[in-house]
Design a protein around this motif. Structure first.
Motif: not given
Length: 241
Positions: A1-15, A53-58
């Motif tokens: 099973m393969v899925g492609v996640a859409v990434l958010a761009t916000g809160h970059r500075g905090a990361r 969500k656990a990956a936490g990438v953006y």
């Protein structure tokens, strides 16, 4: 099973971390290797959101700057996941390949219901309401003991089709509760031999079809059957019983 996640761009500075690390990430980004897509492999639709969500990438994060061992550790902390493999796919994709824990049963204990895997471990993120087709296991010690007994029952579809719940008694043995209220009492040891006794009894007398109140298999030398009480005159049987 393969899925492609859409990434958010916000809160970059905090990361971003320290200034030095930011500079290194910037160089990676300037090379053109920025994260655009996350591909999830081996996960069900229910598990994918928790994994992302656990990956936490953006989005636009420098792909070569990702700490893959730390990312893998976060993914494997998700209850759905047995193990994970993380791969950078240049120029812009992160592949998260997981082996998902197999859902075995719904465990009911102290007023709570939880989904357990085939090792008897709870999957915290799994909503039991979405797993109505799984067997119901009840009682203290039921989660740990279920992986041994349920494969034996799965080999006996006639029995499984009538089962309402598998009840752990004193964390020693099992009762099989049928949908019509009947009860089969299994011994504390060698459940498979007891189930074979039950099959032989059913072959001789069709006891599972005819109905009973209780079958006691706790003594390997004696099978005790308590017949169902006859209905009072004029009373009709309940549909589905």
């Amino acid at each position: 099973m393969v899925g492609v996640a859409v990434l958010a761009t916000g809160h970059r500075g905090a990361r971003l971390v320290a200034t030095a690390q930011s500079a290194v990430d910037g160089k990676f980004g300037q090379a053109g290797f920025r994260l655009r897509k996350v591909r999830i492999e081996g996960a069900s639709a229910m598990a994918t959101g928790d994994i992302v969500k656990a990956a936490g990438v953006y989005k636009d994060e420098p792909l070569l700057g990702l700490d893959l061992p730390a990312l893998r550790k976060r993914i494997e902390a998700v209850g759905w996941v047995r193990d994970a493999r993380i791969v950078r796919l240049l120029p812009d994709t992160l592949v998260i390949a997981v082996a998902e824990r197999r859902q075995l049963a719904v465990w009911q204990h102290e007023g709570k219901t939880m989904v357990i895997d085939d090792h008897g471990l709870v999957i915290p993120e799994a909503d039991p309401a979405r797993f109505a087709s799984l067997p119901l296991v009840v009682g203290v010690g039921g989660a740990e003991a279920a992986p041994k007994i349920l494969p034996l029952l799965a080999q006996r579809p006639k029995l499984m089709g009538r089962m309402d719940a598998l009840v752990r008694v004193d964390d020693r043995r099992w009762d099989i509760r049928f949908k019509d209220g009947s009860l089969i009492q299994l011994p504390a040891v060698d459940e498979e031999a007891a189930l074979m006794q039950l099959e032989q009894l059913d072959q001789r007398s069709r006891i599972l079809d005819l109905g009973f109140e209780r079958i006691d298999l706790r003594n390997p030398d004696v099978v005790a059957v308590r017949p169902r009480e006859p209905l009072p005159p004029g009373r009709l049987p309940i549909a589905g019983a």
